[in-house]
Design an enzyme around this catalytic site. Structure first.
Site, mmCIF file in Angstrom:
data_model
loop_
_atom_site.group_PDB
_atom_site.id
_atom_site.type_symbol
_atom_site.label_atom_id
_atom_site.label_comp_id
_atom_site.label_asym_id
_atom_site.label_seq_id
_atom_site.Cartn_x
_atom_site.Cartn_y
_atom_site.Cartn_z
ATOM 1 N N PHE A 113 1.303 -14.451 -7.898
ATOM 2 C CA PHE A 113 2.467 -14.584 -7.020
ATOM 3 C C PHE A 113 2.248 -15.828 -6.153
ATOM 4 O O PHE A 113 1.186 -15.987 -5.547
ATOM 5 C CB PHE A 113 2.585 -13.335 -6.152
ATOM 6 C CG PHE A 113 3.862 -13.237 -5.383
ATOM 7 C CD1 PHE A 113 4.944 -12.536 -5.899
ATOM 8 C CD2 PHE A 113 3.994 -13.835 -4.144
ATOM 9 C CE1 PHE A 113 6.130 -12.437 -5.182
ATOM 10 C CE2 PHE A 113 5.179 -13.745 -3.425
ATOM 11 C CZ PHE A 113 6.253 -13.041 -3.952
ATOM 12 N N ASP A 128 -5.298 -8.189 -4.561
ATOM 13 C CA ASP A 128 -3.964 -8.013 -4.008
ATOM 14 C C ASP A 128 -3.318 -6.826 -4.718
ATOM 15 O O ASP A 128 -3.195 -6.838 -5.954
ATOM 16 C CB ASP A 128 -3.138 -9.293 -4.201
ATOM 17 C CG ASP A 128 -1.779 -9.195 -3.528
ATOM 18 O OD1 ASP A 128 -1.207 -8.090 -3.506
ATOM 19 O OD2 ASP A 128 -1.278 -10.233 -3.043
ATOM 20 N N TYR A 132 6.457 -2.528 1.276
ATOM 21 C CA TYR A 132 7.917 -2.406 1.092
ATOM 22 C C TYR A 132 8.319 -2.316 -0.378
ATOM 23 O O TYR A 132 9.493 -2.250 -0.681
ATOM 24 C CB TYR A 132 8.668 -3.552 1.785
ATOM 25 C CG TYR A 132 8.221 -4.950 1.411
ATOM 26 C CD1 TYR A 132 8.596 -5.517 0.195
ATOM 27 C CD2 TYR A 132 7.446 -5.712 2.279
ATOM 28 C CE1 TYR A 132 8.191 -6.793 -0.142
ATOM 29 C CE2 TYR A 132 7.038 -6.978 1.951
ATOM 30 C CZ TYR A 132 7.410 -7.529 0.737
ATOM 31 O OH TYR A 132 7.001 -8.796 0.399
ATOM 32 N N LYS A 133 7.317 -2.305 -1.265
ATOM 33 C CA LYS A 133 7.642 -2.155 -2.696
ATOM 34 C C LYS A 133 7.528 -0.673 -3.073
ATOM 35 O O LYS A 133 8.345 0.130 -2.649
ATOM 36 C CB LYS A 133 6.741 -3.074 -3.510
ATOM 37 C CG LYS A 133 7.077 -4.552 -3.236
ATOM 38 C CD LYS A 133 6.122 -5.537 -3.859
ATOM 39 C CE LYS A 133 6.545 -6.958 -3.462
ATOM 40 N NZ LYS A 133 5.532 -7.963 -3.771
ATOM 41 N N ARG A 153 13.455 -8.353 -15.018
ATOM 42 C CA ARG A 153 12.367 -7.486 -14.573
ATOM 43 C C ARG A 153 12.930 -6.114 -14.173
ATOM 44 O O ARG A 153 13.909 -6.038 -13.438
ATOM 45 C CB ARG A 153 11.694 -8.165 -13.377
ATOM 46 C CG ARG A 153 10.362 -7.593 -13.009
ATOM 47 C CD ARG A 153 9.710 -8.491 -11.983
ATOM 48 N NE ARG A 153 10.408 -8.409 -10.698
ATOM 49 C CZ ARG A 153 9.801 -8.538 -9.517
ATOM 50 N NH1 ARG A 153 8.507 -8.779 -9.450
ATOM 51 N NH2 ARG A 153 10.479 -8.460 -8.403
HETATM 52 C C1 LIG Z 1 5.466 -9.130 -2.998
HETATM 53 C C2 LIG Z 1 4.206 -9.902 -2.995
HETATM 54 C C3 LIG Z 1 3.840 -10.656 -1.881
HETATM 55 C C4 LIG Z 1 4.750 -10.749 -0.689
HETATM 56 O O1 LIG Z 1 4.169 -11.363 0.397
HETATM 57 P P1 LIG Z 1 4.903 -11.343 1.829
HETATM 58 O O2 LIG Z 1 3.989 -12.031 2.715
HETATM 59 O O3 LIG Z 1 5.161 -9.903 2.157
HETATM 60 O O4 LIG Z 1 6.213 -12.026 1.677
HETATM 61 C C5 LIG Z 1 2.631 -11.327 -1.910
HETATM 62 N N1 LIG Z 1 1.834 -11.258 -2.985
HETATM 63 C C6 LIG Z 1 2.162 -10.538 -4.082
HETATM 64 C C7 LIG Z 1 1.242 -10.492 -5.239
HETATM 65 C C8 LIG Z 1 3.372 -9.851 -4.117
HETATM 66 O O5 LIG Z 1 3.715 -9.160 -5.194
#
Ligand SMILES: *Cc1c(COP(=O)(O)O)cnc(C)c1O
Length: 427
Positions: free
Chosen positions: A136, A212, A237-238, A386
Site C-alpha cells: 500500500f 502491517d 476502519y476496515k 476489488r
Molecule cells: C488502508 C491501509 C492504510 C491506510 O492508512 P491511513 O493512514 O489510515 O490512511 C495503510 N496501509 C495499508 C496497508 C492499508 O491497507
C-alpha cells in the site's frame, strides 16, 4: 461443519447456506441499507448498530455533562490502552503491548523508526529497509520520508529495497538488512504472506520484522506472539468496523517494550504528561507510542466494532471468509467465462485474505455500473475490481446476487454508458 461449496449451484442453495450459517446473527448488529450487497468492508466497514448509542452517550452524557472531568471520570485518558489491549487480543499480541491511536501512516513511521533505532544500537552497520513493491503506497511513502529525513543512502543513511514475493525477499535479506516491513494481506491482490515463515526468515538474517495488519485484523487469524513478530500496525476502519478515520493501532513485542523509542515524542507519550515538565521522558511501556490528544468520539465508537470482532469465534470467521471468497471466484469463472476477467487473487486458500480481485480492461466503468445497481465493491488502479467479503455481514446469497449483477453489467454492456467513465476524488 463448514459449508460444502459444491452444493451451492443455485440461489436457493445459497439462501439455505445462509440459514445454516453460525455467524448469520451478526448481520443484525450492523445497519446496512436495504437492497445493498456491501463488498467494500475492506475499505470502510459497516456501521455497528450500537455505535450510535455509544456516540450519543459520549456526546451528551460525557462531553455535554461531565465536560473536562471526563478524562478521569469517564476514563477517556485510558481509551488508547484499553482498546489497544482488546485489539492485541484479536491479533495474538498479549496484554500491554498495543495502543489504539493516530493513523496507520503515522504508526508506520513510529514503528519503523523504533525498529531502526534498535538496530542502530544492536547492528549499526545494517542500513537497508526491505518492503514489497506492491505494498500500500502510504507504507512506502512513510518509509521513504523517514529515510530521506535522515539523509538517505547518499548521506550514508538508509536505503529502501523493494521485492516481489517470498523468494525475492529471501534473496534480498543480506547482512545489510535492518528491518523487513510487509503488509500481511495485500490491499490490491488479496495475497497473504506466510507470517510465521517470513518472520523467521527475517530474524535468521538478523533483521527485525514489522507487520502491517490493515487487511488482516478482524478478517484473518493473526498470532503475533506465535509468529514472534517485532512490531505491528493496522487500521480499525476496515474489517473492524471502527468508522471513517477511526484511530489505528501500533503493537510492540514485549521483548522490545523496555527500550523501544519512537521519533514523535509528544506529550501523551511522556512519562508524566501533566507534570508539564521541561524535557521529554518516554513513558512506561507502549504508552510512549502515543503522541498527542486522542479523538475520543471516534475512538469510543470504534470500540463498538472491536467488541463485536472480539465476540466472534475466529475459526468460524476464517471458514466463512474462505467459503465466500472461494464461492465468488468459482461463480465468476463459471458464469462469466466469456468476459475478459483475470483473477489476481491467489487460489490457494492459505495465501488468500478476505477479498477477491479481478482485472478487467474497463474495470473502472464496470465497478461504477455495479455500484449503481447496489453491489458495492471498489476499483483500484490498474484495472482492478476489488470485492471485500466481511463474513459478519456478507452472506452466500449476497455473493450469488453480486455475481448475477456483474453478469448483467457485462452481458448487456451496461458499463459502456458514458456516465460510468466519470471519476470522483475517491475511487
Ligand atoms: C488502508 C491501509 C492504510 C491506510 O492508512 P491511513 O493512514 O489510515 O490512511 C495503510 N496501509 C495499508 C496497508 C492499508 O491497507
Amino acid at each position: 461443519m463448514p459449508v460444502d461449496l459444491t452444493t451451492l449451484t443455485s440461489r436457493e442453495a445459497c439462501v439455505a447456506a445462509d440459514r445454516a450459517d453460525p455467524l448469520a446473527g451478526y448481520r443484525d448488529e450492523f445497519l446496512l441499507p436495504e437492497g445493498v450487497v456491501y463488498l467494500d468492508g475492506n475499505s470502510l466497514g459497516a456501521l455497528p448498530r450500537a455505535a450510535g448509542e455509544r456516540a450519543r452517550t459520549v456526546l451528551e452524557e460525557e462531553w455535554g455533562r461531565d465536560l473536562i472531568g471526563s478524562w478521569n471520570k469517564n476514563h477517556w485518558f485510558e481509551l488508547p490502552t484499553r482498546i489497544g489491549d482488546k485489539i492485541s487480543e484479536l491479533v495474538g499480541g498479549g496484554a500491554g503491548g498495543c495502543v489504539a491511536t493516530d493513523t496507520t501512516s503515522i504508526n508506520v513511521f513510529k514503528a519503523l523508526g523504533a525498529a531502526l533505532r534498535i538496530q542502530q544500537e544492536d547492528r549499526p552497520e545494517r542500513r537497508v529497509v526491505i518492503s514489497e513493491r506492491e505494498n500500500f503506497p502510504t507504507d512506502l511513502y512513510m518509509a521513504e520520508g523517514l529515510i530521506e529525513f535522515f539523509g538517505g543512502a547518499d548521506g550514508a543513511g538508509y536505503e529502501l529495497r523493494l521485492v516481489d514475493g517470498e523468494e525475492e525477499l529471501a534473496a534480498a535479506l543480506g547482512d545489510d538488512a535492518a528491518v523487513v516491513m510487509l503488509t500481511h494481506v495485500n490491499y490490491r491482490s488479496g495475497a497473504m504472506w506466510h507470517m510465521d515463515r517470513v518472520t523467521r526468515l527475517a530474524h535468521e538474517a538478523g533483521a527485525l520484522m514489522v507487520w502491517d495488519l490493515c487487511h488482516s485484523a478482524g478478517a484473518v487469524p493473526v498470532d503475533l506472539t506465535a509468529a514472534d513478530a517485532d512490531f505491528a500496525v493496522g487500521c480499525t476502519y476496515k474489517y473492524l468496523n471502527g468508522g471513517p478515520g477511526s484511530p489505528a493501532f501500533v503493537w510492540v513485542s514485549p521483548r522490545h517494550l523496555d527500550r523501544a523509542v519512537q521519533p514523535l515524542s509528544g506529550w501523551w507519550g511522556h512519562r508524566r504528561p501533566f507534570d508539564m515538565a521541561v524535557g521529554y521522558e518516554a513513558g512506561e511501556g507502549v504508552s510512549r507510542f502515543l503522541v498527542g490528544t486522542q479523538p475520543i468520539l471516534s475512538m469510543a465508537t470504534m470500540e463498538v466494532g472491536v467488541d463485536i470482532a472480539l465476540s466472534v469465534d475466529p475459526r468460524l470467521l476464517r471458514e466463512k471468509s474462505l467459503a465466500l471468497t472461494s464461492l465468488f471466484i468459482r461463480l465468476v469463472e463459471e458464469r462469466l467465462a466469456d468476459h475478459p476477467l483475470t483473477l489476481i487473487t491467489p487460489r490457494d486458500e492459505e495465501s488468500r485474505g478476505s477479498h477477491v480481485s479481478f482485472r478487467h480492461p474497463e474495470g473502472f466503468a464496470v465497478m461504477k455500473a455495479l455500484i449503481e445497481r447496489g453491489v458495492i465493491g471498489d476499483y483500484r488502479e490498474p484495472e482492478v475490481l476489488r470485492f471485500g467479503f466481511t463474513p459478519l455481514y456478507v452472506g452466500f446469497a449476497d455473493t450469488w446476487d453480486a455475481v448475477e449483477t456483474l453478469r448483467r453489467v457485462l452481458d448487456e454492456g451496461i458499463w459502456e454508458a458514458p456516465e460510468y467513465r466519470l471519476r470522483g476524488a475517491v475511487t
